[in-house]
Design an enzyme around this catalytic site. Structure first.
Site, mmCIF file in Angstrom:
data_model
loop_
_atom_site.group_PDB
_atom_site.id
_atom_site.type_symbol
_atom_site.label_atom_id
_atom_site.label_comp_id
_atom_site.label_asym_id
_atom_site.label_seq_id
_atom_site.Cartn_x
_atom_site.Cartn_y
_atom_site.Cartn_z
ATOM 1 C CD GLU A 20 -5.840 -3.245 -4.133
ATOM 2 O OE1 GLU A 20 -5.127 -4.199 -4.504
ATOM 3 O OE2 GLU A 20 -5.625 -2.068 -4.467
ATOM 4 C CG HIS B 181 -2.020 1.038 1.159
ATOM 5 N ND1 HIS B 181 -1.831 2.341 1.553
ATOM 6 C CD2 HIS B 181 -3.301 0.942 0.730
ATOM 7 C CE1 HIS B 181 -2.971 3.008 1.374
ATOM 8 N NE2 HIS B 181 -3.868 2.188 0.873
#
Length: 358
Positions: A303, A244
């Site tokens: 995700e 991320h």
């Protein structure tokens, strides 16, 4: 040059704080751990927008149900051109038909729109009749009922509520910044949400959860996880669902959604082999990333378990970004309102590096 505006503070907000070093997310003064799985999306909206809406949870629930009924009327205008679009592009086209403004009615319509338009577009694209919204169901339950045409289980409602709450706001990400930029021009909140939705559509932002399932499908069984992932890394490919831009440790949203997925699995809504495959892939991916890229913090992100959760709820992967928008729209509106009430026209400077005139 500051690439991507990293570390540039462009706004002050009361809505959320992303602590990437410690893996902590604060939304409206509450840690994500205290919110996800413990509160409804309507209660989340009361935290994010209560002052603007001048309403408590019960009032927001009632007005949001009425707004779902109102925006459902726009389904009559869906034509073949819209149905030929992808779900996220169809959602954007439908929201563009809503009146623009900066008032509470505009906000409620925008909060309702993704939850109503997404199931309607999916059903129409499958040749199924549209299911009208309910006066009595909560927001998450109604969205699921409009998707499937049947009453969802409590486990399914809790799972979707957890997801909507978890993604409701996340600092000044690309889509939220786009919303604030447009709101700063006083173009209207609908215009700001359309800008945010267009940014969310990009595969580097909200368009990424679907490929996680493509990865799981390609791996197939737990014993294939390590060799398949190792081969991907050897080719220089990115492992979907890991790493991320902000978090240097594990994304706290991943744990919130993993817990919701486990509860769905306990209720029999997730195939045991699918969950076992996902956990094997996660273990192997994290071990390989630490071995192959020891200088980079690449942990499980939102995700990975988003994809599995939405799949378990019966949503097609091409519509995942639409469901992301159904949750994030609350944060977008909150940021747009902050910009309108307390900000000014956003107009950063650029540095010219081209040739000088002769």
């Amino acid at each position: 040059m500051i690439s991507g505006l990293d570390d540039v503070i462009a706004a002050e907000t009361m809505l959320s704080d992303v602590d990437g070093l410690n893996g902590r997310l604060i939304i409206a003064g509450h840690s994500l751990d205290a919110l996800a799985g413990h509160t409804s999306y309507e209660a989340m909206l009361a935290l994010l927008l209560g002052d603007f809406l001048e309403a408590d949870v019960a009032t927001i629930t009632r007005h949001l149900a009425a707004a779902r009924k109102e925006v459902h009327g726009y389904i009559e205008g869906v034509d073949a051109a819209i149905l030929a679009l992808s779900p996220i592009e169809g959602l954007r086209a439908m929201i563009a038909r809503l009146p623009d403004g900066e008032d509470r009615d505009t906000a409620y319509r925008l909060l309702a729109a993704p939850a109503v338009f997404t199931p309607a577009l999916l059903r129409l694209q499958q040749g199924l009749p549209v299911v009208a919204p309910s006066d009595t169901l909560g927001h998450a339950a109604d969205m699921l009922a409009m998707l499937t045409g049947t009453a969802p289980t409590q486990a399914q409602v809790n799972a979707l509520d957890t997801y909507l709450v978890t993604v409701s706001d996340h600092g000044l990400n690309a889509s939220t910044f786009a919303a604030r930029v447009v709101a700063s021009t006083r173009a209207g909140v609908t215009s700001a949400i359309l800008a945010a939705l267009s940014a969310l559509k990009g595969p580097l932002h909200g368009g990424a959860p679907g490929p996680v399932l493509d990865m799981l499908d390609a791996i197939g069984t737990p014993d294939r996880a390590e060799p398949w992932l190792a081969a991907e890394l050897a080719r220089g490919e990115r492992l979907m669902g890991f790493g991320h831009r902000i978090y240097r440790v594990r994304d706290p949203r991943a744990d919130a959604l993993k817990n919701a997925l486990r509860q769905l699995a306990e209720a029999g809504a997730v195939p045991a082999d699918r969950l076992a495959l996902a956990e094997a892939v996660e273990r192997s991916a994290l071990a390989l990333l630490r071995q192959k890229k020891p200088d980079r913090a690449l942990e499980t992100n939102v995700e990975f378990y988003t994809a599995l959760l939405l799949e378990a709820l019966g949503l097609p992967r091409e519509a995942f970004t639409c469901v992301f928008a159904a949750g994030r729209v609350g944060g977008w509106i909150g940021h747009a309102r902050e910009q309108i009430d307390h900000g000014r026209l956003i107009r950063p400077q650029s540095k010219y590096i081209g040739p000088l005139a002769a």
